[in-house]
Design a protein around this motif. Structure first.
Motif, PDB file in Angstrom:
ATOM      1  N   SER A 107       5.946   4.956   4.561  1.00 43.40           N
ATOM      2  CA  SER A 107       6.560   4.668   5.856  1.00 43.40           C
ATOM      3  C   SER A 107       8.006   4.207   5.677  1.00 43.40           C
ATOM      4  O   SER A 107       8.902   4.671   6.391  1.00 43.40           O
ATOM      5  CB  SER A 107       5.758   3.594   6.583  1.00 43.40           C
ATOM      6  N   LEU A 108       8.251   3.330   4.725  1.00 50.91           N
ATOM      7  CA  LEU A 108       9.614   2.865   4.467  1.00 50.91           C
ATOM      8  C   LEU A 108      10.506   4.006   3.988  1.00 50.91           C
ATOM      9  O   LEU A 108      11.653   4.130   4.420  1.00 50.91           O
ATOM     10  CB  LEU A 108       9.600   1.746   3.424  1.00 50.91           C
ATOM     11  N   ILE A 109       9.986   4.849   3.114  1.00 45.59           N
ATOM     12  CA  ILE A 109      10.766   5.986   2.618  1.00 45.59           C
ATOM     13  C   ILE A 109      11.077   6.942   3.770  1.00 45.59           C
ATOM     14  O   ILE A 109      12.193   7.439   3.904  1.00 45.59           O
ATOM     15  CB  ILE A 109      10.017   6.707   1.473  1.00 45.59           C
ATOM     16  N   GLY A 110      10.085   7.198   4.633  1.00 45.80           N
ATOM     17  CA  GLY A 110      10.292   8.079   5.787  1.00 45.80           C
ATOM     18  C   GLY A 110      11.323   7.521   6.748  1.00 45.80           C
ATOM     19  O   GLY A 110      12.199   8.249   7.228  1.00 45.80           O
ATOM     20  N   LYS A 111      11.243   6.227   7.027  1.00 45.61           N
ATOM     21  CA  LYS A 111      12.221   5.598   7.922  1.00 45.61           C
ATOM     22  C   LYS A 111      13.624   5.687   7.345  1.00 45.61           C
ATOM     23  O   LYS A 111      14.589   5.967   8.061  1.00 45.61           O
ATOM     24  CB  LYS A 111      11.855   4.138   8.170  1.00 45.61           C
ATOM     25  N   ALA A 112      13.745   5.453   6.052  1.00 44.62           N
ATOM     26  CA  ALA A 112      15.064   5.527   5.419  1.00 44.62           C
ATOM     27  C   ALA A 112      15.608   6.951   5.461  1.00 44.62           C
ATOM     28  O   ALA A 112      16.788   7.171   5.730  1.00 44.62           O
ATOM     29  CB  ALA A 112      14.978   5.029   3.978  1.00 44.62           C
ATOM     30  N   ALA A 113      14.730   7.931   5.230  1.00 41.37           N
ATOM     31  CA  ALA A 113      15.176   9.334   5.241  1.00 41.37           C
ATOM     32  C   ALA A 113      15.598   9.764   6.642  1.00 41.37           C
ATOM     33  O   ALA A 113      16.651  10.383   6.820  1.00 41.37           O
ATOM     34  CB  ALA A 113      14.066  10.242   4.721  1.00 41.37           C
ATOM     35  N   GLY A 121       0.823  -1.203   0.000  1.00 38.92           N
ATOM     36  CA  GLY A 121       0.000   0.000   0.000  1.00 38.92           C
ATOM     37  C   GLY A 121       0.862   1.260   0.000  1.00 38.92           C
ATOM     38  O   GLY A 121       2.067   1.218   0.270  1.00 38.92           O
ATOM     39  N   ARG A 122       0.222   2.392  -0.309  1.00 42.00           N
ATOM     40  CA  ARG A 122       0.944   3.662  -0.337  1.00 42.00           C
ATOM     41  C   ARG A 122       1.514   4.007   1.027  1.00 42.00           C
ATOM     42  O   ARG A 122       2.617   4.504   1.152  1.00 42.00           O
ATOM     43  CB  ARG A 122       0.020   4.796  -0.788  1.00 42.00           C
ATOM     44  N   ARG A 123       0.738   3.741   2.057  1.00 37.54           N
ATOM     45  CA  ARG A 123       1.198   4.100   3.403  1.00 37.54           C
ATOM     46  C   ARG A 123       2.446   3.320   3.799  1.00 37.54           C
ATOM     47  O   ARG A 123       3.361   3.870   4.416  1.00 37.54           O
ATOM     48  CB  ARG A 123       0.092   3.874   4.419  1.00 37.54           C
TER      49      ARG A 123
END
Length: 179
Positions: free
Chosen positions: A34-40, A28-30
Protein backbone atom coordinates in the motif's frame (compact mmCIF):
# COMPACT_ATOMS: atom_id res chain seq x y z
CA UNK A 1 41.86 -5.79 -1.75
CA UNK A 2 39.39 -8.56 -2.57
CA UNK A 3 39.05 -9.37 1.14
CA UNK A 4 38.15 -5.75 1.93
CA UNK A 5 35.45 -5.53 -0.75
CA UNK A 6 34.06 -8.95 0.25
CA UNK A 7 33.89 -7.81 3.84
CA UNK A 8 32.29 -4.48 2.84
CA UNK A 9 29.66 -6.21 0.73
CA UNK A 10 29.08 -8.66 3.59
CA UNK A 11 28.38 -5.75 5.95
CA UNK A 12 26.00 -4.13 3.45
CA UNK A 13 24.23 -7.45 2.90
CA UNK A 14 23.95 -7.92 6.66
CA UNK A 15 22.45 -4.46 7.19
CA UNK A 16 20.02 -4.97 4.32
CA UNK A 17 18.99 -8.41 5.62
CA UNK A 18 18.55 -7.19 9.20
CA UNK A 19 16.56 -4.18 8.00
CA UNK A 20 14.30 -6.36 5.86
CA UNK A 21 13.75 -8.83 8.74
CA UNK A 22 12.99 -5.98 11.15
CA UNK A 23 10.48 -4.47 8.69
CA UNK A 24 8.90 -7.87 8.03
CA UNK A 25 8.39 -8.46 11.76
CA UNK A 26 6.69 -5.11 12.29
CA UNK A 27 4.67 -4.60 9.09
CA UNK A 28 2.56 -6.77 6.84
CA UNK A 29 2.96 -7.25 3.09
CA UNK A 30 -0.27 -5.43 2.36
CA UNK A 31 0.75 -2.30 4.25
CA UNK A 32 4.14 -2.21 2.50
CA UNK A 33 2.49 -2.74 -0.89
CA UNK A 34 0.00 0.00 0.00
CA UNK A 35 2.80 2.43 0.85
CA UNK A 36 4.68 1.58 -2.35
CA UNK A 37 1.47 2.03 -4.39
CA UNK A 38 0.71 5.39 -2.77
CA UNK A 39 4.24 6.60 -3.43
CA UNK A 40 4.10 5.46 -7.06
CA UNK A 41 0.71 7.06 -7.73
CA UNK A 42 1.64 10.22 -5.85
CA UNK A 43 4.87 10.49 -7.80
CA UNK A 44 3.03 10.00 -11.08
CA UNK A 45 0.39 12.64 -10.24
CA UNK A 46 2.81 15.25 -8.94
CA UNK A 47 3.74 16.67 -12.38
CA UNK A 48 0.10 17.37 -13.25
CA UNK A 49 -0.70 19.36 -10.12
CA UNK A 50 -1.43 22.99 -10.92
CA UNK A 51 1.02 25.63 -9.84
CA UNK A 52 1.81 29.13 -10.93
CA UNK A 53 4.62 28.87 -13.48
CA UNK A 54 4.54 32.62 -14.17
CA UNK A 55 5.65 33.52 -10.65
CA UNK A 56 2.65 35.81 -10.10
CA UNK A 57 -1.04 35.52 -9.34
CA UNK A 58 -3.31 33.59 -11.68
CA UNK A 59 -5.61 36.59 -12.13
CA UNK A 60 -2.71 38.72 -13.32
CA UNK A 61 -1.47 35.99 -15.65
CA UNK A 62 -4.97 35.49 -17.07
CA UNK A 63 -5.47 39.24 -17.48
CA UNK A 64 -2.33 39.35 -19.61
CA UNK A 65 -3.64 36.70 -22.01
CA UNK A 66 -4.53 37.96 -25.46
CA UNK A 67 -7.65 37.15 -27.45
CA UNK A 68 -5.72 34.63 -29.59
CA UNK A 69 -5.02 32.38 -26.57
CA UNK A 70 -7.46 29.83 -25.17
CA UNK A 71 -6.89 31.12 -21.63
CA UNK A 72 -8.27 34.58 -22.48
CA UNK A 73 -11.00 35.31 -19.94
CA UNK A 74 -13.90 35.52 -22.44
CA UNK A 75 -13.25 31.97 -23.62
CA UNK A 76 -14.13 30.22 -20.33
CA UNK A 77 -16.92 28.19 -21.99
CA UNK A 78 -15.78 28.21 -25.62
CA UNK A 79 -15.50 25.01 -27.64
CA UNK A 80 -14.18 25.60 -31.15
CA UNK A 81 -11.70 27.55 -33.25
CA UNK A 82 -11.03 31.16 -32.25
CA UNK A 83 -12.19 33.64 -34.88
CA UNK A 84 -9.31 35.90 -33.80
CA UNK A 85 -6.98 33.34 -35.38
CA UNK A 86 -9.16 32.98 -38.50
CA UNK A 87 -9.45 36.54 -39.78
CA UNK A 88 -12.18 37.81 -37.46
CA UNK A 89 -12.20 39.42 -34.05
CA UNK A 90 -13.30 38.42 -30.59
CA UNK A 91 -16.89 39.48 -31.39
CA UNK A 92 -17.05 39.59 -35.21
CA UNK A 93 -16.99 36.79 -37.77
CA UNK A 94 -14.32 36.76 -40.49
CA UNK A 95 -15.24 37.94 -44.01
CA UNK A 96 -17.61 35.61 -45.91
CA UNK A 97 -18.73 33.88 -42.68
CA UNK A 98 -22.20 34.46 -41.24
CA UNK A 99 -22.96 34.55 -37.53
CA UNK A 100 -25.09 31.64 -36.29
CA UNK A 101 -28.76 32.34 -35.67
CA UNK A 102 -28.64 30.39 -32.40
CA UNK A 103 -26.01 30.59 -29.68
CA UNK A 104 -24.89 29.24 -26.34
CA UNK A 105 -24.05 31.42 -23.37
CA UNK A 106 -21.56 31.39 -20.54
CA UNK A 107 -20.63 33.53 -17.57
CA UNK A 108 -16.94 34.37 -17.34
CA UNK A 109 -15.05 36.44 -14.78
CA UNK A 110 -12.88 39.24 -16.10
CA UNK A 111 -9.72 39.23 -13.95
CA UNK A 112 -9.15 42.92 -14.63
CA UNK A 113 -12.23 44.01 -12.65
CA UNK A 114 -13.28 40.70 -10.97
CA UNK A 115 -16.79 41.03 -12.42
CA UNK A 116 -18.80 38.25 -14.03
CA UNK A 117 -19.93 38.89 -17.61
CA UNK A 118 -22.52 37.11 -19.71
CA UNK A 119 -20.79 35.92 -22.89
CA UNK A 120 -22.64 34.94 -26.05
CA UNK A 121 -20.73 32.33 -28.05
CA UNK A 122 -21.72 32.46 -31.69
CA UNK A 123 -20.44 30.08 -34.31
CA UNK A 124 -19.48 31.64 -37.62
CA UNK A 125 -20.89 29.63 -40.48
CA UNK A 126 -20.82 29.14 -44.22
CA UNK A 127 -17.08 28.78 -44.78
CA UNK A 128 -14.98 25.64 -44.35
CA UNK A 129 -13.55 25.02 -40.89
CA UNK A 130 -10.72 27.35 -39.89
CA UNK A 131 -8.62 24.70 -38.16
CA UNK A 132 -6.51 27.14 -36.09
CA UNK A 133 -6.49 27.93 -32.36
CA UNK A 134 -8.76 25.12 -31.16
CA UNK A 135 -10.02 25.71 -27.62
CA UNK A 136 -12.25 23.44 -25.56
CA UNK A 137 -13.40 24.74 -22.20
CA UNK A 138 -16.30 23.20 -20.36
CA UNK A 139 -16.47 25.46 -17.32
CA UNK A 140 -20.04 25.32 -15.99
CA UNK A 141 -21.21 23.53 -19.14
CA UNK A 142 -24.58 21.82 -18.80
CA UNK A 143 -25.70 18.49 -20.27
CA UNK A 144 -26.92 18.34 -23.87
CA UNK A 145 -30.59 18.57 -22.95
CA UNK A 146 -30.04 22.18 -21.81
CA UNK A 147 -29.42 23.48 -25.30
CA UNK A 148 -28.67 27.12 -24.48
CA UNK A 149 -25.74 26.30 -22.23
CA UNK A 150 -24.19 23.35 -24.09
CA UNK A 151 -21.13 23.95 -26.26
CA UNK A 152 -20.73 20.63 -28.12
CA UNK A 153 -23.31 21.34 -30.79
CA UNK A 154 -22.86 22.69 -34.31
CA UNK A 155 -24.82 25.90 -33.75
CA UNK A 156 -24.71 26.59 -37.51
CA UNK A 157 -27.58 24.11 -37.92
CA UNK A 158 -30.10 26.96 -38.07
CA UNK A 159 -28.26 28.75 -40.87
CA UNK A 160 -28.71 28.08 -44.56
CA UNK A 161 -25.02 27.17 -44.89
CA UNK A 162 -24.48 24.95 -41.87
CA UNK A 163 -20.75 24.27 -42.08
CA UNK A 164 -18.81 25.55 -39.05
CA UNK A 165 -15.85 27.96 -39.39
CA UNK A 166 -14.95 29.48 -35.98
CA UNK A 167 -16.49 30.95 -32.80
CA UNK A 168 -16.76 34.49 -31.42
CA UNK A 169 -17.25 35.48 -27.77
CA UNK A 170 -19.30 38.67 -27.45
CA UNK A 171 -19.96 40.29 -24.08
CA UNK A 172 -23.72 40.86 -23.78
CA UNK A 173 -23.93 42.15 -20.22
CA UNK A 174 -23.03 41.73 -16.57
CA UNK A 175 -23.69 38.39 -14.93
CA UNK A 176 -25.92 38.07 -11.85
CA UNK A 177 -22.97 38.50 -9.48
CA UNK A 178 -21.40 41.24 -11.59
CA UNK A 179 -22.71 44.07 -9.41
Amino acid sequence: MARITDRLFGLIDGYAENGARYMAQRTGRRSVLSLIGKAAIGGALLPILPFDRAGGGTARAQAEKTDVECEYWRYCALDGFLCTCCGGSVNQCPPNAAVSKVTWVGTCQNPADSKEYLISYNDCCGVSSCGRCLCNFNLRERPGYRMGVHNDINWCMANEASNYHCTVAAVVGLGSSGG
